[in-house]
Design a protein around this motif. Structure first.
Motif, PDB file in Angstrom:
ATOM      1  N   LYS A 109      26.787  29.428   4.124  1.00  0.00           N
ATOM      2  CA  LYS A 109      26.298  28.494   5.142  1.00  0.00           C
ATOM      3  C   LYS A 109      25.227  27.627   4.501  1.00  0.00           C
ATOM      4  CE  LYS A 109      25.526  30.405   9.235  1.00  0.00           C
ATOM      5  NZ  LYS A 109      25.060  31.436  10.208  1.00  0.00           N
ATOM      6  N   ASN A 110      25.354  26.334   4.705  1.00  0.00           N
ATOM      7  CA  ASN A 110      24.364  25.397   4.182  1.00  0.00           C
ATOM      8  C   ASN A 110      24.136  25.572   2.680  1.00  0.00           C
ATOM      9  OD1 ASN A 110      22.515  23.275   4.401  1.00  0.00           O
ATOM     10  ND2 ASN A 110      20.789  24.667   4.708  1.00  0.00           N
ATOM     11  N   GLY A 111      25.236  25.801   1.946  1.00  0.00           N
ATOM     12  CA  GLY A 111      25.163  25.869   0.494  1.00  0.00           C
ATOM     13  C   GLY A 111      24.641  27.158  -0.086  1.00  0.00           C
ATOM     14  N   ASP A 165      34.782  44.051   7.460  1.00  0.00           N
ATOM     15  CA  ASP A 165      34.158  44.064   8.788  1.00  0.00           C
ATOM     16  C   ASP A 165      33.431  42.759   9.094  1.00  0.00           C
ATOM     17  OD1 ASP A 165      35.067  46.619   9.240  1.00  0.00           O
ATOM     18  OD2 ASP A 165      33.222  47.589   8.554  1.00  0.00           O
ATOM     19  N   LEU A 166      32.981  42.054   8.039  1.00  0.00           N
ATOM     20  CA  LEU A 166      32.343  40.748   8.254  1.00  0.00           C
ATOM     21  C   LEU A 166      33.300  39.772   8.923  1.00  0.00           C
ATOM     22  CD1 LEU A 166      30.216  39.710   5.113  1.00  0.00           C
ATOM     23  CD2 LEU A 166      29.473  39.831   7.495  1.00  0.00           C
ATOM     24  N   VAL A 179      26.305  35.703  11.770  1.00  0.00           N
ATOM     25  CA  VAL A 179      26.215  36.205  10.394  1.00  0.00           C
ATOM     26  C   VAL A 179      25.126  35.475   9.635  1.00  0.00           C
ATOM     27  CG1 VAL A 179      27.449  36.513   8.222  1.00  0.00           C
ATOM     28  CG2 VAL A 179      28.662  36.751  10.379  1.00  0.00           C
ATOM     29  N   GLY A 180      24.293  36.188   8.910  1.00  0.00           N
ATOM     30  CA  GLY A 180      23.301  35.564   8.030  1.00  0.00           C
ATOM     31  C   GLY A 180      22.125  35.018   8.771  1.00  0.00           C
ATOM     32  N   ASP A 181      21.710  33.811   8.336  1.00  0.00           N
ATOM     33  CA  ASP A 181      20.436  33.278   8.822  1.00  0.00           C
ATOM     34  C   ASP A 181      20.572  32.304   9.995  1.00  0.00           C
ATOM     35  OD1 ASP A 181      20.130  30.924   6.041  1.00  0.00           O
ATOM     36  OD2 ASP A 181      21.649  31.189   7.572  1.00  0.00           O
ATOM     37  N   ASN A 182      21.794  32.195  10.535  1.00  0.00           N
ATOM     38  CA  ASN A 182      22.037  31.330  11.689  1.00  0.00           C
ATOM     39  C   ASN A 182      21.878  29.835  11.399  1.00  0.00           C
ATOM     40  OD1 ASN A 182      22.605  33.467  13.408  1.00  0.00           O
ATOM     41  ND2 ASN A 182      20.440  33.753  13.877  1.00  0.00           N
ATOM     42  N   GLU A 183      21.856  29.455  10.105  1.00  0.00           N
ATOM     43  CA  GLU A 183      21.840  28.020   9.790  1.00  0.00           C
ATOM     44  C   GLU A 183      23.245  27.485   9.880  1.00  0.00           C
ATOM     45  OE1 GLU A 183      20.183  27.495   5.944  1.00  0.00           O
ATOM     46  OE2 GLU A 183      18.137  27.870   6.594  1.00  0.00           O
ATOM     47  N   GLU A 184      23.367  26.225  10.234  1.00  0.00           N
ATOM     48  CA  GLU A 184      24.663  25.564  10.290  1.00  0.00           C
ATOM     49  C   GLU A 184      24.667  24.391   9.337  1.00  0.00           C
ATOM     50  OE1 GLU A 184      27.275  26.597  11.684  1.00  0.00           O
ATOM     51  OE2 GLU A 184      26.403  28.196  12.852  1.00  0.00           O
TER      52      GLU A 184
END
Length: 243
Positions: free
Chosen positions: A214-216, A225-226, A238-243
Motif C-alpha cells: 500500500k502506498n509503495g 489467511d491474509l 490490513v497494515g497501516d490503513n493508508e490508501e
C-alpha cells in the motif's frame, strides 16, 4: 534467490516504491496484493529491469549477484522471466517463429528441436496448437494472451517467474489453465512472484507467503489467511490503513 533491499523507485519524478524489502528463496511462491496504484506492477517491472523505472535507492540481488543496473536482456539470461499484464501485439510475426527464436537464444536449440519442444509443451498443457500459426497476440482475447505468456514461461523454465496479474481479464477456464501451468513450473523448481488483485487464482495454488503493498510499501506479510481478511474486509483491514 531474490533479495530486494530498501528499494525506492520513481517514474518520471514521482516516487512509487518507498523502501521495499522482499526475500524469495529457491522454489518458493510469493504473492503480492494491494489496491490500484499501490506499486505492485512497478515492483515487477523494476525487478525485470524496465528502463522506465528508475531505482533511486536500494538494491536488487539475484542468486547473490547485484543486478540493479543490469539491462533486462541480461536478467533474462540469468533466469528471470516476466509475464506482462498487457502483452503487446506484433503483427506479421508468427507465434511458432517467435517461440523458436526464444528457445534458440536462451537454450541454444536449433529450429527442429525447438519445434519439437513447442509441440510437446502444447500437448502437455492441453492448449490449441492452431495458436502457433497466428500472429503474436493479434486479435487475441485476454485469456489467449495470458496463456501464450504462460506457454513461453513453460518452455523457458526460468529460475524466477514474475507474473503481473495473470488472472486479470480471463474467464474461469483460462484461469484454471494458467494456474495449472504455474503449478507445474513451481513443482519443477521455479520460484514465483505472483501479483494479483484478487484471491481467486490462489484457490488453485499454495503460496509460501502473501505480501500486501500500500502506498509503495509492504505493510503486511503472512500466510494465505491474509487473503481471506482482504476478501472479507478489504485492504483497509490490513497494515497501516493508508490508501
Amino acid at each position: 534467490m531474490l533479495k530486494v533491499e530498501n528499494l525506492w523507485v520513481k517514474v518520471e519524478d514521482k516516487e512509487i516504491l518507498k523502501g521495499i524489502n522482499l526475500n524469495i528463496g529457491e522454489n518458493e511462491l510469493h504473492v503480492v496484493m494491494g489496491p490500484n496504484g499501490s506499486g505492485k506492477s512497478t515492483l515487477a517491472l523494476t525487478i525485470a529491469g524496465h528502463p522506465k523505472y528508475k531505482v533511486i535507492q536500494g538494491s536488487i540481488l539475484f542468486e547473490g549477484e547485484e543486478i540493479t543496473s543490469l539491462p533486462p536482456e541480461e536478467r533474462v539470461k540469468k533466469g528471470i522471466f516476466l509475464s506482462f499484464q498487457h502483452p503487446v501485439e506484433v503483427d506479421g510475426v508468427k507465434i511458432i517463429h517467435f517461440l523458436q527464436r526464444i528457445l534458440k537464444n536462451l537454450k541454444g536449440m536449433d529450429e527442429i528441436k525447438a519445434y519439437e519442444a513447442i509441440y510437446t509443451a502444447i500437448k502437455e498443457l492441453g492448449l490449441d496448437e492452431s495458436i502457433l500459426t497466428r500472429f503474436l497476440n493479434v486479435g487475441f482475447s485476454g485469456g489467449e494472451r495470458k496463456k501464450l505468456e504462460m506457454l513461453q514461461a513453460y518452455l523457458v523454465e526460468p529460475k524466477l517467474l514474475i507474473l503481473d496479474e495473470p488472472d486479470s481479464g480471463v474467464d474461469v477456464d483460462s484461469l484454471k489453465t494458467i494456474a495449472k501451468i504455474i503449478r507445474r513450473l513451481y513443482e519443477r523448481g521455479t520460484s514465483v512472484l505472483l501479483i494479483t488483485h484478487y484471491g481467486r487464482i490462489l484457490e488453485y495454488l499454495n503460496p509460501t507467503k502473501v505480501h500486501v503493498i500500500k502506498n509503495g510499501k509492504i505493510v503486511a506479510s503472512g500466510s494465505i489467511d491474509l487473503v481471506k481478511i482482504i476478501e472479507e474486509r478489504g485492504y483497509s483491514a490490513v497494515g497501516d490503513n493508508e490508501e
